[in-house]
Motif scaffolding. Structure first.
Motif, short mmCIF file in Angstrom:
data_model
loop_
_atom_site.label_atom_id
_atom_site.label_comp_id
_atom_site.label_asym_id
_atom_site.label_seq_id
_atom_site.Cartn_x
_atom_site.Cartn_y
_atom_site.Cartn_z
N ARG A 198 31.46 39.66 -76.53
CA ARG A 198 31.42 39.69 -77.99
C ARG A 198 29.97 39.86 -78.43
NH1 ARG A 198 33.91 34.45 -80.42
NH2 ARG A 198 32.96 33.46 -78.58
N PRO A 199 29.72 40.61 -79.49
CA PRO A 199 28.34 40.83 -79.93
C PRO A 199 27.61 39.51 -80.19
CG PRO A 199 29.83 42.30 -81.08
CD PRO A 199 30.69 41.34 -80.33
N GLY A 200 26.44 39.36 -79.54
CA GLY A 200 25.60 38.19 -79.76
C GLY A 200 25.97 36.96 -78.97
N PHE A 201 27.11 37.00 -78.24
CA PHE A 201 27.57 35.83 -77.49
C PHE A 201 27.37 36.02 -75.99
CE2 PHE A 201 29.79 35.28 -81.48
CZ PHE A 201 29.83 33.91 -81.65
N ALA A 202 27.51 34.90 -75.26
CA ALA A 202 27.43 34.94 -73.80
C ALA A 202 28.71 35.53 -73.23
CB ALA A 202 27.20 33.54 -73.24
N TYR A 203 28.56 36.49 -72.36
CA TYR A 203 29.67 37.15 -71.67
C TYR A 203 29.56 36.74 -70.20
CZ TYR A 203 32.04 41.15 -69.41
OH TYR A 203 32.84 41.95 -68.63
N LYS A 204 30.60 36.10 -69.65
CA LYS A 204 30.51 35.53 -68.30
C LYS A 204 31.50 36.20 -67.36
CE LYS A 204 28.84 30.95 -69.66
NZ LYS A 204 29.03 29.48 -69.51
N LEU A 205 31.02 36.49 -66.16
CA LEU A 205 31.84 36.99 -65.07
C LEU A 205 31.66 36.09 -63.86
CD1 LEU A 205 31.08 40.84 -65.15
CD2 LEU A 205 33.09 39.70 -66.07
N MET A 206 32.68 36.01 -63.01
CA MET A 206 32.58 35.30 -61.74
C MET A 206 32.63 36.33 -60.61
SD MET A 206 32.14 32.41 -60.23
CE MET A 206 32.69 31.09 -61.32
N LEU A 207 31.61 36.33 -59.78
CA LEU A 207 31.55 37.18 -58.60
C LEU A 207 31.89 36.32 -57.39
CD1 LEU A 207 28.80 39.76 -57.74
CD2 LEU A 207 29.58 38.15 -56.02
N THR A 208 32.86 36.77 -56.60
CA THR A 208 33.29 36.01 -55.42
C THR A 208 33.16 36.87 -54.18
OG1 THR A 208 34.89 34.79 -56.77
CG2 THR A 208 35.15 34.66 -54.39
N LEU A 209 32.46 36.35 -53.19
CA LEU A 209 32.29 37.01 -51.89
C LEU A 209 33.11 36.22 -50.87
CD1 LEU A 209 30.54 39.23 -50.41
CD2 LEU A 209 28.98 37.37 -49.85
#
Length: 737
Positions: free
Chosen positions: A401-412
């Protein structure tokens, strides 16, 4: 430099805090990096500027010597701090471990334990000194209440104040029967509990193989203030089953921990008290199955201590000779209870298709019954060909979203048979103004970050949470595609290259429903880039937006006929979960999840599942595949997610890539990769082929509507192609077989 001077003027810096030269570094030994601490306490309360200066002195006119890298600079407290994040673990009738964290500079600590009700230790009270941030208290009395305190010993003399943990009661010694007895708050059956109570109790079964449970006959606490918490295991660091307050009787709760124990904690404030709780302690013989697939390295059919569990497969089972049903697990073992021991079961196991050429699973069981102790069935997985494999996945924690934190989880994940090392490269999407991760070893770059991994063990995972701050409107626009990409490069052999890359694309949104489905390619997929063996990868998110916990959650996904249900693979979930498939119906079951209400705990109210599935053969340009889900919280009516539409197209929307009209084929390829402009228009572009670490291995110029890149001489693996022209740029994954 004192405040007020020009920070860019070298002469403003008048005080040298520390100097390090070649002789200083060489004396510290052959290391790559050194950790130096500089005392700034004399500047407390002042505003200062700090500069790092390199002085290069050399007697020879030839420039030689070492470079340097300044990293991880931080200003921290240098005072003696009280211990923090204190908790108990490994609790028995006679011992318990006390744990804490240190945020100051203390190197030694003192422990003091006394029966509950004993006055707190005074500043002059001496405790047991330890050099570790954990300590095992021994010689304790079973079923006795203790108060435990810890304080820091300051390096320059003196101590901090004593810090107390919640009162704790040691468990009963096995062999002493308490099943059916009552357990109450400190006010007893008829009285009110005391204000400012904070007590913890661990309750374990008196006989091995049993599990304990608690059944409430009375419950009344100050709603939202005086909290009763239940943990699944030996202490408050065990998984939280649920938190309760008010005057509604909580459900009967049984332990599912391997210990069979429950830990309860009751906390009250100093304002209102009530009748509290009366609990009947229960003991049950847990008639159950445990199915254990393992890699049978010596092919003897017996699971030895050194042989690892196998997690890349699924079980088929039938009850009372009914139709077989698949159960797909991503946690390896399959555990479930059935208190009706008259039921009979049949079981078989199969490995996932990508490992079928390396491993074989042929063991079956018929007419099995649940039992106490657990009926454990072993499924040896035979190695037909040794292999190594590491995979990487990306899934969203939040949407952009504009101006907000965008979170992803990377899993190995290491699916192979040997420890592996290598490097991850993450490329951030456009529109991101800053990026960070929860890993201290991530190397942040202008393009994203890199992360090395060393000796990742078989069956183990490494997770990295990525936080990106999106730019604001109008620098970004709602609906634009936000695409993230990651790849890994393994030191040595990786026999399954298809899972060495991961991408996640989605639209920039202004707001979103917390119960949603997304597919990782985004709303459009370039038809020419999607191979017959490629999967669609879905993440299903849910959140309890009610005002009370959900004991059980079911997520039901009725797959479209355009999806091949038999190809489904379960990848990840936020909580322990089992996936049952009946035809094209997928049911993700979170039993006893006790998902908190959003009003109680925002983060604890969320969950997700991730799975992948292949399209049915015959999809083409213009094929649109829908997918949505229904979410059931306990016995409430279902909440329906959005229906995510995946469209196969000839050319991607220009919001995704500015040069998306370019077509690359064949991909994967073994000898030649063609670049083509479908419209036939001639372009001038710079073309670079890079390996998975970003190193350019081939470059040329393109003039015209088509060109061929010879790649016969390149090693097998994953590459990236970058095409840059006046019209924009394109980056795409290429696999060389």
């Amino acid at each position: 430099a004192p405040n007020g001077g020009s920070t860019s003027d070298p002469t403003a810096y008048t005080t040298t805090l520390a100097t390090y030269d070649d002789s200083t570094l060489q004396a510290m030994g052959a290391m790559n990096f050194y950790d130096f601490q500089v005392d700034l306490s004399m500047y407390a309360g002042q505003s200062i500027s700090i500069a790092f200066v390199r002085e290069f002195t050399q007697s020879s006119p030839t420039t030689t010597g070492n470079g340097y890298c300044l990293d991880d600079v931080r200003i921290t407290t240098n005072t003696c701090q009280e211990p923090t994040l204190m908790y108990f673990s490994q609790i028995t009738g006679n011992t318990m471990m006390v744990n804490w964290s240190e945020i100051g500079n203390a190197m030694q600590w003192e422990i003091h334990a006394a029966p509950c009700g004993t006055p707190p230790p005074a500043a002059s009270t001496a405790g047991v000194v330890t050099n570790s941030q954990s300590y095992v208290l021994s010689g304790l009395t079973p079923s006795a209440c203790y108060d435990v305190y810890v304080r820091s010993l300051c390096p320059n003399g003196g101590t901090t104040a004593w810090v107390g943990l919640p009162s704790i009661v040691t468990p009963l010694t096995p062999g002493i029967s308490f099943c059916g007895s009552l357990f109450t708050d400190n006010g007893g059956v008829n009285g009110n509990y005391a204000n400012n109570t904070d007590q913890t109790f661990t309750i374990c079964p008196p006989v091995g193989g049993q599990i304990v449970g608690i059944s409430f006959s009375q419950f009344n606490t100050e709603a939202g203030q005086d909290i009763f918490s239940v943990f699944n295991g030996l202490g408050i660091t065990s998984p939280l089953i649920g938190q309760f307050s008010g005057n509604t009787l909580p459900p009967t709760i049984f332990s599912t921990d391997i210990s069979g124990c429950l830990t309860i904690r009751f906390q009250s404030n100093g304002i209102v008290n009530s009748e509290g709780y009366v609990i009947t302690l229960l003991c049950a013989q847990g008639a159950s199955f445990k199915l254990v697939p393992f890699v049978d390295t010596n092919a003897d059919g017996i699971k030895n201590a050194s042989e690892i569990n196998f997690e890349s497969g699924n079980f088929m089972y039938s009850r009372n000779n009914g139709s077989p049903l698949p159960v797909i697990f991503n946690y390896g073992n399959f555990n479930f209870y059935d208190f009706n021991t008259a039921n009979t079961y049949s079981f078989s196991h199969q490995v996932n298709p990508e490992y079928a050429s390396f491993l074989s699973s042929t063991t079956t069981y018929t007419n099995q019954t649940a039992s106490t102790p657990t009926n454990t069935l072993f499924f040896p997985i035979t190695i037909t060909q040794p292999f190594s494999d590491v995979s990487v996945t990306l899934h969203p924690i939040t949407l952009p979203r504009p101006g907000f934190a965008y979170k992803l989880m990377l899993t190995l994940t290491n699916h192979g048979l040997n420890p592996l090392s290598g490097m991850l490269v993450f490329t951030k999407p456009s529109g991101v103004v800053s990026l960070s991760t929860n890993s201290l070893t991530s190397w942040i770059t202008s393009q994203g970050f890199t992360e090395s991994f060393t000796n990742l063990a078989p069956n183990s995972q490494m997770e990295i949470e990525i936080t990106m701050i999106m730019d604001v409107l109008p620098n970004v626009t709602l609906g634009q595609i936000v695409s993230s990409f990651t790849t890994l490069n393994v030191n040595g052999v990786d026999d399954v290259l298809q899972n060495n890359t991961a991408e996640f694309s989605t639209s920039l949104v202004g707001a979103y429903d917390p119960n949603y489905v997304v597919e990782h390619h985004g709303p459009e997929i370039l038809y020419s880039s999607f191979a017959p063996d490629d999967y669609l990868e879905y993440t299903l998110h849910f959140q309890n937006e009610g005002n009370f916990y959900a004991e059980n959650v079911r997520v039901v996904d009725e797959l479209s006929p355009l999806l091949n249900a038999q190809s489904v693979q379960f990848l990840q979930s936020s909580h322990p979960c089992q996936l049952k498939r009946n035809g094209s119906r997928l049911e993700f079951e979170f039993n006893q999840i006790f998902l908190q209400a959003k009003s109680v705990n925002e983060e604890a109210s969320k969950g997700y599942v991730v799975f992948k599935v292949k399209p049915q053969p015959g999809y083409q340009v213009g094929t649109q595949i829908p997918n949505g889900a229904a979410i059931y919280f306990d016995f409430n009516p279902p909440i329906y997610t959005n229906v995510f539409q995946t469209l196969f197209v000839n050319a991607l929307n220009t919001n995704t890539f500015s040069m998306a009209s370019l077509v690359l084929y064949p991909n994967p390829t073994s000898d030649v990769l063609y670049i083509e402009v479908p419209s036939g228009a001639a372009i001038k572009a710079k073309v670079e082929l890079c390996d998975s670490l970003g190193k350019v291995v081939y470059q040329t110029n393109m003039e015209g509507a088509q060109m061929a890149l010879p790649i016969q001489s390149l090693a097998k693996g994953v590459y990236f192609i970058r095409i840059q022209s006046a019209a924009g740029s394109l980056m795409k994954k290429v696999i060389k077989w």
